[in-house]
Design an enzyme around this catalytic site. Structure first.
Site, PDB file in Angstrom:
ATOM      1  N   ARG A 195       0.741  -1.295  -0.039  1.00 40.76           N
ATOM      2  CA  ARG A 195       0.035  -0.128  -0.127  1.00 40.76           C
ATOM      3  C   ARG A 195       0.871   1.513  -0.046  1.00 40.76           C
ATOM      4  NH1 ARG A 195      -4.426   0.646   4.572  1.00 40.76           N
ATOM      5  NH2 ARG A 195      -2.522   1.126   5.852  1.00 40.76           N
ATOM      6  N   SER A 221     -12.972  -3.815  -0.084  1.00 44.61           N
ATOM      7  CA  SER A 221     -13.377  -3.449   1.169  1.00 44.61           C
ATOM      8  C   SER A 221     -14.873  -3.143   1.256  1.00 44.61           C
ATOM      9  CB  SER A 221     -12.798  -2.091   1.607  1.00 44.61           C
ATOM     10  OG  SER A 221     -11.294  -2.182   1.738  1.00 44.61           O
ATOM     11  N   LYS A 265      -6.112   3.989   9.411  1.00 42.83           N
ATOM     12  CA  LYS A 265      -7.334   3.972   8.562  1.00 42.83           C
ATOM     13  C   LYS A 265      -8.320   5.001   9.120  1.00 42.83           C
ATOM     14  CE  LYS A 265      -8.790   0.053   6.539  1.00 42.83           C
ATOM     15  NZ  LYS A 265      -8.128   0.344   5.299  1.00 42.83           N
TER      16      LYS A 265
END
Length: 229
Positions: A46, A115, A144
């Site tokens: 990521r 997700s 997050k």
């Protein structure tokens, strides 16, 4: 020359999501290597701020590390990086590339995770042939910050009772609560800081894998008990 190990396709165990900043002086590739030695079965690269060329170069280096071990390399969001680096798949959010387009461009063998942040997301995903759902976030976490409210353990259990897909839980998961998340119904736990920021990433991965295995064994025993005449 040895042949590469078969690609791990079962979505279970420990899933590492990288954070370059948290890796510190060890560097991303060393942390990934140590985590895999400790038992991590999946790695997601990521990179929110890395330009395309260095992103592709990093993905290609990780692919060389992981492919001989049969560990899938998943790229967050960037389909172009998946194609350029020959990564094994992509993880997409609700506002990223639509699943149908990603599947058409990557083909049937690619791993695609999605997700889910709301119950509506879960319901809509039921008709999609995604490889797993990423329950995000399970607990509140500073890594997050662009998601809806936490699902909690009750949310994981609710999704497990409804969904036909393998479940990967992420968000605020550590050694202290990993077993509880598995017992709630997740097939796999994904972590960021629990490994990337750990003083010993290999040991952190080993500890997490032990918690996962113990919870899975507990589930197995409970299932055998329920099935007795």
């Amino acid at each position: 020359m040895d042949s590469p190990a078969p690609l791990q396709r079962r979505t279970e165990g420990l899933y590492l999501v990288t954070d370059r900043g948290l890796c510190g002086q060890r560097g991303l590739e060393e942390v990934v290597s140590l985590a895999v030695k400790g038992g991590a079965a999946w790695v997601q690269l990521r990179e929110k701020d890395l330009p395309t060329r260095p992103f592709v170069e990093e993905a290609s280096r990780l692919k060389k590390i992981l492919a001989p071990l049969g560990v899938p390399l998943i790229i967050n969001d960037r389909l172009d990086v998946v194609l350029a680096s020959k990564a094994d798949g992509i993880h997409i959010g609700q506002e990223d590339m639509p699943y149908e387009i990603a599947r058409r461009l990557l083909g049937p063998k690619a791993i695609i995770g999605l997700s889910v942040e709301t119950w509506e997301d879960v319901e809509q995903a039921q008709s999609l042939d995604v490889d797993y759902l990423g329950i995000s976030p399970v607990f509140a976490t500073p890594t997050k910050t662009d998601t809806k409210g936490p699902w909690g353990l009750e949310g994981v259990s609710r999704i497990r009772a409804f969904s036909r897909h393998p479940l990967v839980a992420i968000g605020g998961i550590s050694r202290a609560n990993a077993a509880a998340v598995i017992l709630a119904g997740s097939d796999c736990i994904a972590v960021v800081s629990a490994i990337c920021a750990a003083p010993d990433p290999r040991r952190a991965a080993e500890d997490l894998c032990r918690e996962i295995s113990a919870a899975q064994e507990q589930q197995k025993r409970a299932g055998q008990h329920c099935n007795r005449p």
